[in-house]
Scaffold this motif. Structure first.
Motif, mmCIF file in Angstrom:
data_model
loop_
_atom_site.group_PDB
_atom_site.id
_atom_site.type_symbol
_atom_site.label_atom_id
_atom_site.label_comp_id
_atom_site.label_asym_id
_atom_site.label_seq_id
_atom_site.Cartn_x
_atom_site.Cartn_y
_atom_site.Cartn_z
ATOM 1 N N LEU A 190 0.834 -1.201 0.000
ATOM 2 C CA LEU A 190 0.000 0.000 0.000
ATOM 3 C C LEU A 190 0.870 1.252 0.000
ATOM 4 C CD1 LEU A 190 -2.799 1.377 0.269
ATOM 5 C CD2 LEU A 190 -2.510 1.213 2.755
ATOM 6 N N GLY A 191 1.908 1.245 0.840
ATOM 7 C CA GLY A 191 2.816 2.386 0.888
ATOM 8 C C GLY A 191 3.516 2.608 -0.438
ATOM 9 N N LEU A 192 3.940 1.510 -1.084
ATOM 10 C CA LEU A 192 4.612 1.604 -2.378
ATOM 11 C C LEU A 192 3.687 2.198 -3.436
ATOM 12 C CD1 LEU A 192 6.768 0.920 -4.539
ATOM 13 C CD2 LEU A 192 5.846 -1.415 -4.572
ATOM 14 N N VAL A 193 2.489 1.655 -3.570
ATOM 15 C CA VAL A 193 1.559 2.094 -4.619
ATOM 16 C C VAL A 193 1.135 3.544 -4.409
ATOM 17 C CG1 VAL A 193 -0.736 1.726 -5.604
ATOM 18 C CG2 VAL A 193 0.741 -0.233 -5.116
ATOM 19 N N VAL A 280 6.830 -8.026 -10.439
ATOM 20 C CA VAL A 280 6.028 -6.810 -10.619
ATOM 21 C C VAL A 280 6.350 -5.784 -9.539
ATOM 22 C CG1 VAL A 280 3.674 -5.876 -10.671
ATOM 23 C CG2 VAL A 280 4.160 -8.105 -11.717
ATOM 24 N N VAL A 281 6.442 -6.243 -8.291
ATOM 25 C CA VAL A 281 6.695 -5.323 -7.181
ATOM 26 C C VAL A 281 8.074 -4.675 -7.309
ATOM 27 C CG1 VAL A 281 7.027 -5.166 -4.685
ATOM 28 C CG2 VAL A 281 5.118 -6.488 -5.600
ATOM 29 N N ASN A 282 9.086 -5.453 -7.691
ATOM 30 C CA ASN A 282 10.426 -4.874 -7.860
ATOM 31 C C ASN A 282 10.454 -3.852 -8.984
ATOM 32 O OD1 ASN A 282 12.841 -5.893 -6.189
ATOM 33 N ND2 ASN A 282 11.637 -7.753 -6.506
ATOM 34 N N PHE A 283 9.689 -4.104 -10.051
ATOM 35 C CA PHE A 283 9.599 -3.106 -11.118
ATOM 36 C C PHE A 283 9.003 -1.806 -10.588
ATOM 37 C CE2 PHE A 283 7.098 -0.903 -14.351
ATOM 38 C CZ PHE A 283 8.087 -0.626 -15.286
ATOM 39 N N LEU A 284 7.973 -1.919 -9.749
ATOM 40 C CA LEU A 284 7.355 -0.721 -9.171
ATOM 41 C C LEU A 284 8.348 0.051 -8.302
ATOM 42 C CD1 LEU A 284 3.755 -1.934 -8.198
ATOM 43 C CD2 LEU A 284 4.412 -0.402 -10.069
ATOM 44 N N PHE A 285 9.198 -0.655 -7.570
ATOM 45 C CA PHE A 285 10.204 0.034 -6.762
ATOM 46 C C PHE A 285 11.203 0.777 -7.643
ATOM 47 C CE2 PHE A 285 9.023 -2.637 -3.048
ATOM 48 C CZ PHE A 285 8.987 -1.632 -2.096
ATOM 49 N N LEU A 286 11.583 0.185 -8.762
ATOM 50 C CA LEU A 286 12.495 0.873 -9.686
ATOM 51 C C LEU A 286 11.807 2.069 -10.333
ATOM 52 C CD1 LEU A 286 14.173 -2.256 -11.307
ATOM 53 C CD2 LEU A 286 15.304 -0.558 -9.862
ATOM 54 N N ILE A 323 2.964 9.550 6.699
ATOM 55 C CA ILE A 323 2.455 8.488 7.581
ATOM 56 C C ILE A 323 2.406 7.157 6.832
ATOM 57 C CG2 ILE A 323 0.400 7.672 8.813
ATOM 58 C CD1 ILE A 323 -0.148 10.650 9.488
ATOM 59 N N ILE A 324 1.928 7.180 5.595
ATOM 60 C CA ILE A 324 1.854 5.963 4.787
ATOM 61 C C ILE A 324 3.256 5.407 4.539
ATOM 62 C CG2 ILE A 324 1.300 5.095 2.480
ATOM 63 C CD1 ILE A 324 -1.136 6.979 2.529
ATOM 64 N N PHE A 325 4.218 6.303 4.288
ATOM 65 C CA PHE A 325 5.603 5.869 4.092
ATOM 66 C C PHE A 325 6.142 5.179 5.341
ATOM 67 C CE2 PHE A 325 10.088 6.761 4.991
ATOM 68 C CZ PHE A 325 10.693 6.096 3.940
ATOM 69 N N ILE A 326 5.928 5.777 6.504
ATOM 70 C CA ILE A 326 6.442 5.194 7.749
ATOM 71 C C ILE A 326 5.809 3.830 8.012
ATOM 72 C CG2 ILE A 326 6.285 5.412 10.265
ATOM 73 C CD1 ILE A 326 8.632 6.863 9.145
ATOM 74 N N ILE A 327 4.503 3.726 7.797
ATOM 75 C CA ILE A 327 3.831 2.436 7.991
ATOM 76 C C ILE A 327 4.371 1.404 6.993
ATOM 77 C CG2 ILE A 327 1.612 1.232 7.813
ATOM 78 C CD1 ILE A 327 0.292 3.769 8.914
ATOM 79 N N GLY A 328 4.560 1.824 5.739
ATOM 80 C CA GLY A 328 5.137 0.916 4.747
ATOM 81 C C GLY A 328 6.541 0.499 5.112
ATOM 82 N N LEU A 329 7.322 1.443 5.643
ATOM 83 C CA LEU A 329 8.713 1.153 6.008
ATOM 84 C C LEU A 329 8.800 0.150 7.153
ATOM 85 C CD1 LEU A 329 11.715 1.852 5.573
ATOM 86 C CD2 LEU A 329 11.452 3.654 7.283
ATOM 87 N N ILE A 330 8.033 0.370 8.210
ATOM 88 C CA ILE A 330 8.100 -0.571 9.329
ATOM 89 C C ILE A 330 7.440 -1.899 8.954
ATOM 90 C CG2 ILE A 330 8.276 1.199 11.112
ATOM 91 C CD1 ILE A 330 5.331 0.843 11.705
ATOM 92 N N SER A 331 6.503 -1.864 8.001
ATOM 93 C CA SER A 331 5.932 -3.115 7.498
ATOM 94 C C SER A 331 6.974 -3.895 6.713
ATOM 95 C CB SER A 331 4.724 -2.830 6.602
ATOM 96 O OG SER A 331 3.677 -2.246 7.345
ATOM 97 N N ALA A 332 7.913 -3.191 6.101
ATOM 98 C CA ALA A 332 9.021 -3.858 5.415
ATOM 99 C C ALA A 332 10.075 -4.332 6.409
ATOM 100 C CB ALA A 332 9.654 -2.898 4.409
ATOM 101 N N LEU A 333 10.184 -3.642 7.527
ATOM 102 C CA LEU A 333 11.177 -3.991 8.554
ATOM 103 C C LEU A 333 10.832 -5.295 9.257
ATOM 104 C CD1 LEU A 333 12.694 -1.690 11.273
ATOM 105 C CD2 LEU A 333 11.543 -3.763 11.951
ATOM 106 N N PHE A 334 9.612 -5.395 9.777
ATOM 107 C CA PHE A 334 9.275 -6.503 10.663
ATOM 108 C C PHE A 334 9.304 -7.882 9.996
ATOM 109 C CE2 PHE A 334 7.271 -3.187 13.477
ATOM 110 C CZ PHE A 334 8.128 -3.398 14.546
ATOM 111 N N PRO A 335 8.789 -8.068 8.740
ATOM 112 C CA PRO A 335 8.803 -9.419 8.179
ATOM 113 C C PRO A 335 10.200 -10.012 8.043
ATOM 114 C CG PRO A 335 7.342 -8.012 6.916
ATOM 115 C CD PRO A 335 8.086 -7.119 7.855
ATOM 116 N N SER A 336 11.198 -9.186 7.676
ATOM 117 C CA SER A 336 12.550 -9.717 7.510
ATOM 118 C C SER A 336 13.205 -10.006 8.846
ATOM 119 C CB SER A 336 13.409 -8.717 6.723
ATOM 120 O OG SER A 336 13.485 -7.475 7.393
ATOM 121 N N ALA A 337 12.792 -9.290 9.887
ATOM 122 C CA ALA A 337 13.413 -9.476 11.206
ATOM 123 C C ALA A 337 12.740 -10.576 12.006
ATOM 124 C CB ALA A 337 13.354 -8.157 11.975
ATOM 125 N N ASP A 338 11.401 -10.596 12.021
ATOM 126 C CA ASP A 338 10.728 -11.601 12.835
ATOM 127 C C ASP A 338 10.963 -13.011 12.294
ATOM 128 O OD1 ASP A 338 8.979 -11.703 10.626
ATOM 129 O OD2 ASP A 338 7.381 -10.604 11.635
#
Length: 518
Positions: A190-193, A280-286, A323-338
């Motif tokens: 959601l944050g990315l889009v 698809v998601v990696n293309f969107l990030f680029l 706010i959306i960026f921060i939520i997206g960022l911490i949503s990216a943080l937790f899956p790789s760490a937990d």
């Protein structure tokens, strides 16, 4: 944007994770923690794995690479795509046939106890370094843009975030993570889009106009045709494929979620679906990265690399986007760490301690040991995050892929030798082969890419002149790229061949055995 308001949203987000963790960890046991009772829904696993694979590094670093490398990272993504099919159709059938909880117990049935523990040890080293590097990147963004303004020291930030992760993975393990990763992947995408569409709107571009503008700046170039370059397309695609085989197919964290799915067919569907979405998601990030560079140029911002996305999102857009960026960022943080914390606990308990072989330990004793190991790894994470802060590198993704080339290489060699040959190795010598191969490759890569190592070690130019000359004499203009892992795996394979002999005709192929972990 008020740091207090942003911090409030972080706290609320964490409370949601705690509620999900409480709900999913009810009546959990050790099997819930390790493999989710083999009852995970494949669609949830596939969707949640997107967040685990991308992490905060993709969220922050990949957009930043566009300024220097255009869409060149997409070459690696194409390699990832190929690698996921190899994992789905070669490795997953093996793991399900042997009914594994830890994928490294395959090495015990195939070679012996030394190979088994060597494989597990390399995973533990690899995942610990990779996970803490990812964690550091996101924690550092939160620190710089929110918590520095509140006078909170970096060490305390790292401690609190690790405590959060520890709290919601403490009981449920994989059973909880399958659900929390799904939630977190949703917020991350959601944050990315939202950010993509907002920046396009600010530039008054449609999608087609965005691609035209990016092409005019030469940001859309994907394929590098310079065979000597580290970014040469064949090196990048091959490197990406083998990085996926190593960092997904031979990684207990990623496979732990896959083998928690009910059956092999669903697990394959999970892997294939996940691989398509990931492209698809990696293309969107680029695409976002290119748009951010155009936005920065239009607004006179002299910022690039890992700092680009956070600077724009937290300082030059409306509060709701921040706010959306921060939520997206911490949503990216937790899956790789937990997931990493849970997988490391699982591997250490099962592979190193031999928790499932301890017939004299009851369920309560095993749980006590598991929780102790879980806390210990959280402490190790904390110390390594502080180390990364001291190093303070500006492009973490390069470090993660470089480290993967060394640490997953021996795993690649061990599994390939076991699957594709019928030879039996001298098990007691396996660890020496697996240590020698990455050390030799490290020496070669150090000479070949001395400029990269000089930047990481902050060496003075005069210090590296002799090695630079040696590099030019030996390699010319040829540079090793992400295919480093392949060289490492090949050298390990050759070393194993040297300490092996043919199986006697009376021995049954060990790869066909079934049963639980030893």
């Amino acid at each position: 944007m008020s740091p207090v308001l942003l911090l409030t949203f972080v706290a609320l987000y964490f409370l949601i994770l705690l509620v999900v963790a409480w709900y999913t960890s009810r009546n959990s046991n050790n099997d819930s923690f390790f493999i989710g009772n083999r009852n995970s829904n494949w669609m949830l696993v596939a969707f949640g794995m997107i967040g685990t694979s991308l992490s905060g590094v993709t969220f922050v670093s990949v957009p930043g690479t566009v300024g220097a490398g255009a869409f060149g990272y997409f070459q690696v993504v194409l390699g990832y795509f190929i690698g996921y099919f190899i994992v789905a159709f070669i490795l997953l059938p093996l793991y399900y046939r042997l009914n594994l909880t830890s994928i490294y117990s395959y090495l015990q049935s195939r070679f012996g106890i030394t190979s088994y523990k060597t494989g597990a040890l390399f995973f533990i080293i690899s995942r610990t370094l990779g996970a803490t590097a990812r964690l550091y990147l996101v924690i550092n963004v939160l620190q710089i843009f929110i918590l520095d303004n509140l006078g909170v020291p970096f060490g305390l930030t790292a401690f609190i975030i690790l405590l959060m992760i520890l709290l919601y993975t403490f009981e449920g393990g994989v059973k909880t993570i399958v659900f929390t990763d799904t939630l977190q992947t949703t917020f991350m995408l959601l944050g990315l889009v939202v950010c993509v569409f907002y920046i396009m709107g600010q530039l008054s571009f449609s999608f087609a106009e965005s691609m035209t503008a990016l092409e005019a700046k030469q940001f859309t170039k994907i394929f590098n045709t310079d065979v000597n370059s580290a970014g040469f397309w064949l090196k990048q695609i091959a490197g990406g494929a083998f990085i996926t085989i190593g960092m997904t197919g031979l990684d207990q964290e990623m496979m732990q979620k896959n083998i928690s799915v009910k059956n092999l067919g669903d697990s394959k569907k999970n892997m294939i679906t996940f691989s398509v979405v990931l492209v698809v998601v990696n293309f969107l990030f680029l695409l976002l990265g290119g748009l951010l560079y155009l936005f920065a140029e239009n607004n006179g911002l002299a910022v690039k690399g890992d700092d680009l996305f956070p600077t724009v999102a937290l300082s030059h857009v409306p509060a709701v986007i921040s706010i959306i960026f921060i939520i997206g960022l911490i949503s990216a943080l937790f899956p790789s760490a937990d997931g990493a914390l849970t997988a490391l606990t699982s591997s250490f308990c099962i592979d190193i301690i031999g928790l499932k072989r301890r017939a004299d330990w009851d369920e309560a004793k095993r749980k006590t040991v598991r929780l102790t190991v879980h806390i210990t790894f959280a402490v190790i994470f904390f110390l390594l995050i502080l180390l990364f802060k001291f190093i303070n590198n500006k492009s973490i993704i390069d470090i993660i892929l470089k480290v993967a080339g060394f640490t997953y290489g021996p795993l690649l060699g061990l599994f390939c030798f076991g699957i594709f040959t019928k030879r039996q190795i001298n098990d007691s010598k396996a660890i020496w082969v697996c240590l020698a191969a990455p050390l030799i490759i490290l020496g070669i890569d150090f000479v070949n890419n001395i400029e990269w190592y000089a930047r990481q070690l902050k060496l003075a130019p005069e210090t590296m002149q002799g090695i630079q000359q040696l590099s030019e004499n030996v390699f010319g203009k040829f540079k090793i790229g992400y295919e480093l892992l392949i060289y490492n795996g090949l050298l390990t394979y050759v070393g194993l061949m040297l300490i092996s002999k043919r199986q006697s005709s009376g021995d049954a192929p060990l790869t066909n055995r079934s049963g639980n972990d030893a």
